[in-house]
Design a protein around this motif. Structure first.
Motif, PDB file in Angstrom:
ATOM      1  N   ALA A 133      35.193   5.090 -29.402  1.00 38.79           N
ATOM      2  CA  ALA A 133      34.979   4.312 -30.987  1.00 38.79           C
ATOM      3  C   ALA A 133      36.414   5.467 -31.200  1.00 38.79           C
ATOM      4  N   VAL A 134      37.474   4.288 -30.022  1.00 42.22           N
ATOM      5  CA  VAL A 134      38.882   5.374 -30.103  1.00 42.22           C
ATOM      6  C   VAL A 134      39.440   5.392 -31.740  1.00 42.22           C
ATOM      7  N   ASP A 135      39.210   4.877 -32.532  1.00 46.02           N
ATOM      8  CA  ASP A 135      39.423   5.014 -34.001  1.00 46.02           C
ATOM      9  C   ASP A 135      38.865   6.077 -34.054  1.00 46.02           C
ATOM     10  N   ARG A 136      38.017   6.777 -34.233  1.00 50.95           N
ATOM     11  CA  ARG A 136      37.625   7.932 -34.844  1.00 50.95           C
ATOM     12  C   ARG A 136      37.411   9.597 -33.076  1.00 50.95           C
ATOM     13  N   MET A 137      38.569   9.109 -32.357  1.00 53.50           N
ATOM     14  CA  MET A 137      38.623  10.359 -31.293  1.00 53.50           C
ATOM     15  C   MET A 137      40.413  10.521 -31.299  1.00 53.50           C
ATOM     16  N   PRO A 138      40.659  11.799 -31.148  1.00 59.01           N
ATOM     17  CA  PRO A 138      42.249  12.269 -31.472  1.00 59.01           C
ATOM     18  C   PRO A 138      43.169  11.692 -30.598  1.00 59.01           C
ATOM     19  N   LYS A 139      44.672  11.487 -31.097  1.00 60.72           N
ATOM     20  CA  LYS A 139      45.831  10.963 -30.215  1.00 60.72           C
ATOM     21  C   LYS A 139      45.993  12.008 -30.247  1.00 60.72           C
ATOM     22  N   ALA A 140      46.910  11.374 -29.194  1.00 63.68           N
ATOM     23  CA  ALA A 140      47.789  12.390 -28.712  1.00 63.68           C
ATOM     24  C   ALA A 140      49.119  12.366 -29.022  1.00 63.68           C
ATOM     25  N   ASP A 141      50.463  12.887 -29.186  1.00 64.12           N
ATOM     26  CA  ASP A 141      51.251  13.699 -29.572  1.00 64.12           C
ATOM     27  C   ASP A 141      52.562  13.632 -29.141  1.00 64.12           C
ATOM     28  N   ALA A 142      53.431  12.935 -29.621  1.00 59.85           N
ATOM     29  CA  ALA A 142      54.938  12.061 -28.945  1.00 59.85           C
ATOM     30  C   ALA A 142      55.209  12.405 -27.644  1.00 59.85           C
ATOM     31  N   GLU A 143      54.834  13.976 -27.579  1.00 60.83           N
ATOM     32  CA  GLU A 143      54.668  14.623 -25.973  1.00 60.83           C
ATOM     33  C   GLU A 143      53.583  14.911 -25.082  1.00 60.83           C
TER      34      GLU A 143
END
Length: 273
Positions: A133-143
């Motif tokens: 469920a990639v839409d509910r996984m945390p996203k990495a920031d720009a770094e």
């Protein structure tokens, strides 16, 4: 007379320290969370690393993760893998790339780290069915940094076998273009609608059974700032044992300062305080 006073003060601190020590093993201490630290180490030459903390109070499990070297702006699937039936699993290495294509995919790695037990989503279901469920996984920031915290209710099996589990984060960037695409490593063997880059493991860390007292006071050292930014309590970093030692040191220090003050006043011709 002055020496006796000093001895009485020093001895007074001892029962207080013993009382604190007894308090740690009293029934009330059962409410204290059990904590563990996990060091996340790279897989697939991803350069990803991080630290995770688990705090278990009854059946409530709080998970903190701070990692870096992730794919910027992309979701990172992450899970607690392993067994709650006593089977021995561990983190894989490059030798587990059985088809020798240069990428350790999830199917190859699962032989070592086991099936998904808990999906560490940011919201909603946390079962194995939410593993992609990639839409509910945390996203990495720009770094390329991920900061995660969530508290969830787990089964008694997880409570009993927490030391048999470990954390795996997924997502690599094989062609260094800051996104997941099929050009980097083809399609995922788990779901052809996803790129292999999105599901291949990027790091793994085992629960070693480290006590909370051994968790660095400086927080999660991944370059993402102190762990308190993600809600990590100082109590988790110090631990019950550390609290007793601090309290004991404080009591003895007060007694020593008092003794020194009395001795100084006596040398100067003053009376005891």
């Amino acid at each position: 007379m002055i020496t006796r006073t000093g001895r009485r003060l020093a001895l007074t601190a001892v029962p207080a320290v013993l009382a604190l020590a007894v308090g740690v093993s009293s029934p009330a201490s059962a409410e204290e969370p059990e904590g563990f630290q996990i060091n996340l180490e790279q897989l697939n030459d991803s350069g990803s690393k991080g630290t995770a903390m688990l705090s278990l109070r009854g059946k409530e499990l709080t998970v903190w993760i701070k990692s870096e070297g992730m794919v910027p702006g992309q979701p990172s699937a992450q899970h607690l893998h392993g067994s709650t039936e006593g089977h021995d699993f561990h983190c894989p290495d490059a030798n587990d790339d059985t088809n020798r294509d240069g990428i350790l995919n999830n199917t190859e790695a699962t032989v070592d780290y086991g099936d998904i037990n808990i999906s560490l989503t940011v919201s909603g279901d946390t079962g194995a069915d939410s593993g992609l469920a990639v839409d509910r996984m945390p996203k990495a920031d720009a770094e390329g940094k991920v900061s995660y915290k969530r508290t969830l209710t787990v089964s008694q099996d997880v409570v009993d076998h927490i030391k048999d589990l470990h954390i795996v984060q997924h997502g690599i960037d094989r062609n260094d273009n800051d996104k997941y695409d099929v050009e980097g490593a083809g399609k995922s063997e788990l779901d052809p609608k996803l790129p292999q880059e999105a599901t291949a493991p990027t790091n793994c860390g085992m629960v070693e059974g480290a006590a909370v007292g051994s968790i660095p006071v400086g927080g999660v050292e991944t370059g993402g700032g102190p762990a308190e930014d993600a809600g990590t309590p100082r109590a988790l970093m110090v631990g019950a044992g550390g609290g007793v030692l601090l309290a004991a040191a404080g009591s003895l220090a007060i007694a020593r300062r008092r003794n020194a003050l009395v001795a100084t006043r006596t040398r100067n011709g003053g009376g005891a305080a």
